[in-house]
Scaffold this active site. Structure first.
Site, PDB file in Angstrom:
ATOM      1  N   ARG A   1       0.666   6.517  17.473  1.00  0.00           N
ATOM      2  CA  ARG A   1       0.066   7.280  16.371  1.00  0.00           C
ATOM      3  C   ARG A   1      -0.305   8.650  16.924  1.00  0.00           C
ATOM      4  O   ARG A   1      -0.474   8.819  18.127  1.00  0.00           O
ATOM      5  CB  ARG A   1      -1.231   6.614  15.860  1.00  0.00           C
TER       6      ARG A   1
ATOM      7  N   ASP B   1       6.280   1.720  14.190  1.00  0.00           N
ATOM      8  CA  ASP B   1       6.341   1.937  15.647  1.00  0.00           C
ATOM      9  C   ASP B   1       5.819   3.314  16.017  1.00  0.00           C
ATOM     10  O   ASP B   1       5.271   3.529  17.083  1.00  0.00           O
ATOM     11  CB  ASP B   1       7.793   1.872  16.145  1.00  0.00           C
TER      12      ASP B   1
ATOM     13  N   ASP C   1       4.311  -3.329  10.954  1.00  0.00           N
ATOM     14  CA  ASP C   1       3.716  -2.095  11.458  1.00  0.00           C
ATOM     15  C   ASP C   1       4.760  -0.993  11.594  1.00  0.00           C
ATOM     16  O   ASP C   1       5.967  -1.269  11.625  1.00  0.00           O
ATOM     17  CB  ASP C   1       3.085  -2.383  12.830  1.00  0.00           C
TER      18      ASP C   1
ATOM     19  N   TYR D   1       0.842  -1.213   0.000  1.00  0.00           N
ATOM     20  CA  TYR D   1       0.000   0.000   0.000  1.00  0.00           C
ATOM     21  C   TYR D   1       0.870   1.253   0.000  1.00  0.00           C
ATOM     22  O   TYR D   1       0.738   2.121  -0.869  1.00  0.00           O
ATOM     23  CB  TYR D   1      -0.916  -0.051   1.226  1.00  0.00           C
TER      24      TYR D   1
HETATM   25  C1  UGA Z   1      -3.855   3.175   8.435  1.00  0.00           C
HETATM   26  C2  UGA Z   1      -3.550   3.288   6.952  1.00  0.00           C
HETATM   27  O1  UGA Z   1      -2.842   2.180   6.497  1.00  0.00           O
HETATM   28  C3  UGA Z   1      -2.776   4.545   6.671  1.00  0.00           C
HETATM   29  O2  UGA Z   1      -2.569   4.697   5.302  1.00  0.00           O
HETATM   30  C4  UGA Z   1      -3.541   5.727   7.117  1.00  0.00           C
HETATM   31  O3  UGA Z   1      -2.761   6.888   6.911  1.00  0.00           O
HETATM   32  C5  UGA Z   1      -3.880   5.580   8.571  1.00  0.00           C
HETATM   33  O4  UGA Z   1      -4.529   4.346   8.831  1.00  0.00           O
HETATM   34  C6  UGA Z   1      -4.824   6.691   8.940  1.00  0.00           C
HETATM   35  O5  UGA Z   1      -5.898   6.449   9.471  1.00  0.00           O
HETATM   36  O6  UGA Z   1      -4.462   7.836   8.639  1.00  0.00           O
HETATM   37  P1  UGA Z   1      -2.640   2.594  10.720  1.00  0.00           P
HETATM   38  O7  UGA Z   1      -2.307   3.795  11.500  1.00  0.00           O
HETATM   39  O8  UGA Z   1      -1.733   1.425  10.893  1.00  0.00           O
HETATM   40  O9  UGA Z   1      -2.676   2.972   9.159  1.00  0.00           O
HETATM   41  O10 UGA Z   1      -4.143   2.167  11.010  1.00  0.00           O
HETATM   42  P2  UGA Z   1      -4.953   1.449  12.170  1.00  0.00           P
HETATM   43  O11 UGA Z   1      -5.578   0.249  11.574  1.00  0.00           O
HETATM   44  O12 UGA Z   1      -5.861   2.444  12.779  1.00  0.00           O
HETATM   45  O13 UGA Z   1      -3.884   0.938  13.236  1.00  0.00           O
HETATM   46  C7  UGA Z   1      -3.265   1.762  14.172  1.00  0.00           C
HETATM   47  C8  UGA Z   1      -2.525   0.863  15.140  1.00  0.00           C
HETATM   48  O14 UGA Z   1      -3.465   0.207  15.989  1.00  0.00           O
HETATM   49  C9  UGA Z   1      -1.717  -0.262  14.492  1.00  0.00           C
HETATM   50  O15 UGA Z   1      -0.496  -0.379  15.188  1.00  0.00           O
HETATM   51  C10 UGA Z   1      -2.573  -1.508  14.689  1.00  0.00           C
HETATM   52  O16 UGA Z   1      -1.818  -2.681  14.755  1.00  0.00           O
HETATM   53  C11 UGA Z   1      -3.230  -1.195  16.012  1.00  0.00           C
HETATM   54  N1  UGA Z   1      -4.551  -1.835  16.255  1.00  0.00           N
HETATM   55  C12 UGA Z   1      -5.540  -1.788  15.334  1.00  0.00           C
HETATM   56  C13 UGA Z   1      -4.781  -2.444  17.473  1.00  0.00           C
HETATM   57  O17 UGA Z   1      -3.891  -2.533  18.346  1.00  0.00           O
HETATM   58  N2  UGA Z   1      -6.025  -2.967  17.732  1.00  0.00           N
HETATM   59  C14 UGA Z   1      -7.031  -2.917  16.836  1.00  0.00           C
HETATM   60  O18 UGA Z   1      -8.145  -3.409  17.143  1.00  0.00           O
HETATM   61  C15 UGA Z   1      -6.793  -2.303  15.602  1.00  0.00           C
END
Ligand code: UGA
Length: 339
Positions: free
Chosen positions: A221, A298, A296, A148
């Site tokens: 994040r 960090d 992921d 992606y």
């Molecule tokens: C996603 C997209 O891939 C990015 O392109 C986008 O910019 C971003 O969302 C966004 O919303 O702006 P990510 O931040 O990894 O990236 O999205 P999430 O699925 O919200 O995950 C955030 C973190 O929470 C990750 O480390 C994930 O492993 C964790 N997570 C997710 C949990 O610990 N529990 C859950 O139930 C879901």
């Protein structure tokens, strides 16, 4: 000016259209395969076109030719999809987006291309991520999660190269975890994969199911209120300095670990509803939650000095960002289907 918003029916698009209708300065045409998230969003300066632009290329080109500015939002944005169907992600997020950029070049239209904060990948240095100086570091090919961000990165690089050659006027934006009303979709208790973290934790608060902390939950994040994100867009739209530039849209003040976020949302939910959540927090591996091929970031800390220099700053902190998103989902009509 006439703005064409492609991918109008998604979370970012529906909020942006609401914002632009209220502002009233532009004629807006929004195109998407669905208008569910646009329900109730109406205005004299907004027209919805129901179309799948991955099929209806002639229509897409006609709409581009009739507009002044094109905002391209079409993309899959949930990591579970990158792991499960990586080729579908490249097809939509890269090849279809390139076609839109080509239409913009053919018809001389300015392009706002939504990219992602994920292009920074596992950027090694300690500071915040800067649009013009930070390295973009992807994980191994065998970890298909990175397909992606690699696709988005290549899309950015191609648009930039065309910009250098004078083929196009573009602005690329990199969203940092926008949150707000109409975000993703809620899921039944114990669902793995699926939507992004806010939707998972929100669903757990409603169903009483567990909150899963992927790979320990210490990854960080920063979250951006969707209204700050819409304000950021209009700042870029109004400012010619944004032409042929890349901008982070984020809020460094909300930097938090996912484990802290789970606790924060539980406390805020109690404050807003008077109900004490008793969700179990369960550690789970990324492979178990998303499938083989997940990796992921960090940390994803935005440097927003470039957009601040144009006069924008986020004005909504952690509380307002999550309270507005939680309150939207407390409506029974929104959450009834998962109970
Ligand atoms: C996603 C997209 O891939 C990015 O392109 C986008 O910019 C971003 O969302 C966004 O919303 O702006 P990510 O931040 O990894 O990236 O999205 P999430 O699925 O919200 O995950 C955030 C973190 O929470 C990750 O480390 C994930 O492993 C964790 N997570 C997710 C949990 O610990 N529990 C859950 O139930 C879901």
């Amino acid at each position: 000016m006439k703005l064409l918003i492609i991918g109008a029916g998604g979370f970012i698009g529906s909020n942006l259209i609401e914002h632009l209708i209220e502002r009233g300065d532009h004629e807006i045409v929004g195109v998407d395969i669905t208008k569910d998230k646009l329900f109730g969003i109406e205005g004299p300066n907004f027209t919805y076109v129901n179309a799948d632009i991955t099929e209806a290329h002639d229509l897409a080109e006609k709409l581009v030719s009739e507009s002044d500015i094109v905002v391209d939002l079409i993309a899959y944005a949930n990591p579970s999809i990158y792991v499960e169907t990586p080729l579908e992600v490249v097809k939509l997020n890269f090849f279809e987006n390139i076609k839109i950029a080509e239409m913009c070049m053919l018809h001389g239209k300015r392009l706002f291309q939504y990219s992602t904060s994920e292009v920074y990948g596992k950027s090694g240095h300690a500071g915040a991520y800067n649009e013009d100086t930070s390295d973009l570091i992807m994980g191994p090919t065998g970890k298909q999660r990175w397909i992606y961000a690699s696709g988005k990165q290549y899309l950015e690089r191609i648009i930039h190269a065309h910009g250098m050659r004078g083929d196009i006027e573009y602005t690329i934006v990199r969203p940092f975890n926008f949150v707000g009303p109409r975000f993703d979709y809620l899921v039944e208790a114990k669902t793995l994969g699926g939507p992004r973290v806010f939707a998972h934790f929100m669903s757990a608060l409603i169903t009483g199911g567990p909150m899963y902390l992927v790979d320990g939950g210490n990854q960080r994040r920063s979250f951006t209120h969707i209204d700050d994100a819409s304000d950021a867009f209009t700042t870029l739209l109004d400012n010619p300095a944004s032409i042929n530039q890349i901008y982070n849209i984020g809020n460094p003040a909300t930097d938090t670990s996912i484990r802290e976020l789970a606790h924060y949302m539980m406390e805020l939910y109690e404050e807003l509803t008077g109900k004490r959540p008793e969700n179990e927090l369960i550690d789970i591996s990324g492979e178990e939650f998303y499938g083989v091929g997940y990796e992921d970031m960090d940390r994803v800390p935005p440097d927003i000095s470039k957009l601040k220099a144009l006069g924008w700053s986020p004005t909504r902190g952690m509380r307002q960002t999550f309270a507005d998103a939680i309150e939207y989902n407390l409506d029974e009509r929104i959450h009834a289907s998962i109970l």
